[in-house]
Design a protein around this motif. Structure first.
Motif, mmCIF file in Angstrom:
data_model
loop_
_atom_site.group_PDB
_atom_site.id
_atom_site.type_symbol
_atom_site.label_atom_id
_atom_site.label_comp_id
_atom_site.label_asym_id
_atom_site.label_seq_id
_atom_site.Cartn_x
_atom_site.Cartn_y
_atom_site.Cartn_z
ATOM 1 N N GLY A 187 0.818 -1.189 0.000
ATOM 2 C CA GLY A 187 0.000 0.000 0.000
ATOM 3 C C GLY A 187 0.860 1.252 0.000
ATOM 4 N N LYS A 188 0.419 2.277 -0.705
ATOM 5 C CA LYS A 188 1.115 3.557 -0.697
ATOM 6 C C LYS A 188 0.362 4.500 0.230
ATOM 7 C CE LYS A 188 2.770 7.318 -3.630
ATOM 8 N NZ LYS A 188 2.777 7.905 -4.995
ATOM 9 N N ASN A 189 1.015 4.901 1.297
ATOM 10 C CA ASN A 189 0.370 5.742 2.306
ATOM 11 C C ASN A 189 -0.915 5.093 2.833
ATOM 12 O OD1 ASN A 189 2.352 7.769 1.959
ATOM 13 N ND2 ASN A 189 1.225 8.602 0.203
ATOM 14 N N GLY A 190 -0.856 3.757 2.949
ATOM 15 C CA GLY A 190 -1.994 3.032 3.502
ATOM 16 C C GLY A 190 -3.139 2.823 2.544
ATOM 17 N N ILE A 191 -2.905 2.955 1.226
ATOM 18 C CA ILE A 191 -3.957 2.809 0.218
ATOM 19 C C ILE A 191 -3.494 1.800 -0.827
ATOM 20 C CG2 ILE A 191 -5.396 3.995 -1.481
ATOM 21 C CD1 ILE A 191 -4.608 6.615 -0.018
ATOM 22 N N LEU A 192 -4.408 0.917 -1.254
ATOM 23 C CA LEU A 192 -4.083 -0.036 -2.314
ATOM 24 C C LEU A 192 -4.145 0.688 -3.652
ATOM 25 C CD1 LEU A 192 -3.456 -3.121 -2.354
ATOM 26 C CD2 LEU A 192 -5.780 -3.451 -3.196
ATOM 27 N N VAL A 193 -3.009 0.810 -4.304
ATOM 28 C CA VAL A 193 -2.918 1.524 -5.574
ATOM 29 C C VAL A 193 -1.988 0.755 -6.507
ATOM 30 C CG1 VAL A 193 -3.313 3.817 -4.564
ATOM 31 C CG2 VAL A 193 -0.976 2.917 -4.727
ATOM 32 N N PRO A 194 -2.093 0.978 -7.837
ATOM 33 C CA PRO A 194 -1.136 0.367 -8.771
ATOM 34 C C PRO A 194 0.295 0.741 -8.393
ATOM 35 C CG PRO A 194 -2.984 1.301 -9.965
ATOM 36 C CD PRO A 194 -3.129 1.756 -8.541
ATOM 37 N N PHE A 195 1.210 -0.209 -8.579
ATOM 38 C CA PHE A 195 2.592 0.057 -8.176
ATOM 39 C C PHE A 195 3.581 -0.049 -9.325
ATOM 40 C CE2 PHE A 195 1.195 -4.182 -7.016
ATOM 41 C CZ PHE A 195 2.197 -5.049 -7.421
ATOM 42 N N TYR A 196 3.085 -0.257 -10.546
ATOM 43 C CA TYR A 196 3.913 -0.203 -11.752
ATOM 44 C C TYR A 196 3.162 0.549 -12.842
ATOM 45 C CZ TYR A 196 7.707 -3.306 -10.333
ATOM 46 O OH TYR A 196 8.809 -3.827 -9.713
#
Length: 479
Positions: free
Chosen positions: A459-468
């Motif tokens: 997670g980015k800053n506690g959020i599930l987001v695309p990472f590529y």
């Protein structure tokens, strides 16, 4: 599970009632030999593509939240077909088809609206899994969803769409992969009280009681959908399809201790036994042929069939699209009865042995040989063949078993061990078919499905987001 709605096994005790679902099922046509995936991601992949899971690599397990997997972008999804026929496409609920790049998300794969979560699950109230938040409105994180039950949010989206958007967006397709019922066991106080009013003798904190409340929340959403369709004069021209995603896990509560939630089938979620892949399914429409209204469709069918069925009903010709499903509308709306013997590959994973180069806890499990169970299963007419594993060279490894599944749905009598000579032609045909499917199967490690050079997500800053990014560039690093 097969036993998780009222219209199946109506004489078996269940700690819930599903009047809205049952009314549609009993007024529509019930598909009694309907097959889907053994877990969530494979089932949804098959639904959206209309193709056998092994064509794209999604035949293995679920897409874990940290995994750089996604249904290949070369695969065309239902809404992408329907868009070419002028359909407005919306989705409310659980995605679970990959999110590691934004190109794998619902709005990039044909949906015009999306409200729900992109991963595989989480708390029904907080919408978090492992302290990572996951609820979106379109492509924006929706913090207003926090503290509101998932089923309530889905119902709100449906109502808003049907009353405010759908009348001006004809024709439309609405996909509702609701997450209730699913663990964790969480329901609203209203529906827990409703379950308690049934007098089942279960305590309000009993897992089976809460599960029953969640089932009734789903039924309420179905009832609200029908009411909205009727109130907006869209009901008469709508087709409603209801299906199970997969069977019920063995570690979740039975109802009476003797008849499990996948009753009367053997096995459970995660297996290719009937209890894992054979689920409730029906189609309802006021336009349904009188031949089938209130009847059962006993022909072999499956999750693969909905894409060609919907596309054909939308006026599209998908005969050249390399689909594995068949158009069911020719029967259900034409009134005819199938006369040919159906061959249906339930699933086949050609990763034989204990091939787990990816850590299961972090990235998922490519191997489907759970407890030495079958990782390949084929239905042909009245028969079902299961094999420990069929490899990429077409070799049938381990045991091969054959069942008369119409009369032996608990898979207790292996015809290979009981007068096999009498079934020699059937055995030969099904073995050859499975061998050919094994040779045609792509690996779950194929480059279009799995990014070999990508690291795991977080997670980015506690959020599930695309990472590529789609070109393979890492968007952010994990601690």
């Amino acid at each position: 599970g097969y036993n998780d709605v009222g219209f199946t096994n109506p004489n078996v005790y269940k700690p819930f009632v599903t009047p809205n679902i049952d009314n549609l099922a009993n007024s529509g046509v019930r598909l009694t030999h309907y097959y889907t995936g053994h877990v969530c991601s494979p089932a949804r992949c098959a639904l959206m593509t209309g193709r056998y899971m092994m064509r794209s690599g999604c035949q293995h397990g679920d897409i874990e939240n940290k995994a750089p997997w996604g249904v290949p972008l070369t695969e065309k999804f239902i809404p992408q077909y329907l868009a070419s026929a002028g359909y407005y496409n919306v989705m409310f609920g659980k995605w679970h088809l990959g999110y590691f790049t934004s190109s794998h998300l619902p709005l990039a794969r044909g949906f015009d609206e999306f409200n729900g979560f992109i991963g595989g699950g989480g708390d029904h109230w907080s919408h978090s899994d492992d302290n990572v938040y996951d609820w979106y409105d379109m492509d924006t994180v929706d913090y207003n969803a926090k503290g509101v039950h998932e089923a309530v949010l889905v119902n709100k989206s449906i109502q808003n769409f049907l009353y405010n958007t759908a009348p001006n967006k004809q024709p439309w397709f609405m996909y509702v992969p609701i997450h209730s019922p699913h663990n964790p066991f969480e329901a609203t106080d209203e529906f827990i009280a409703y379950q308690q009013s049934l007098g089942t003798g279960l305590g309000q904190d009993d897992e089976a009681a809460v599960w029953g409340a969640m089932v009734m929340m789903m039924d309420s959403v179905v009832g609200g959908t029908v009411s909205a369709l009727q109130a907006t004069d869209q009901y008469e021209n709508t087709v409603i399809i209801f299906t199970g995603d997969h069977g019920t896990p063995t570690n979740e509560p039975d109802y009476d201790g003797s008849k499990g939630r996948d009753y009367p089938f053997s096995g459970a979620k995660g297996t290719l036994y009937e209890g894992g892949v054979r689920t409730p399914a029906f189609l309802f429409s006021p336009k349904l042929s009188s031949t089938w209204k209130g009847k059962t469709f006993d022909y072999v069918s499956g999750v693969y069939d909905w894409l060609p069925t919907l596309a054909t009903m939308a006026g599209l010709d998908v005969s050249g699209s390399s689909l594995d499903g068949i158009d069911l509308s020719q029967y259900l709306f034409g009134g005819s009865t199938p006369t040919t013997t159906r061959e249906l590959l339930i699933n086949l994973n050609n990763e034989c042995g204990d091939k787990k180069s990816i850590d299961k806890d972090d990235m998922g499990d490519m191997n489907m040989n759970n407890n030495n169970g079958p990782s390949a299963a084929l239905r042909y007419g009245n028969y079902k063949m299961t094999v420990t594993c069929v490899d990429s060279d077409g070799n049938l490894n381990g045991y091969v078993k054959l069942y008369d599944i119409v009369n032996d749905y608990s898979e207790s009598t292996d015809l290979m061990q009981n007068n096999a000579n009498a079934y020699a032609d059937i055995i030969s045909y099904m073995k050859t078919a499975l061998s050919n499917y094994g040779k045609a199967a792509v690996s779950a490690y194929n480059d279009n499905y799995f990014c070999k050079n990508c690291g795991k997500g977080c997670g980015k800053n506690g959020i599930l987001v695309p990472f590529y990014s789609t070109d393979g560039t890492r968007l952010f690093n994990c601690n």
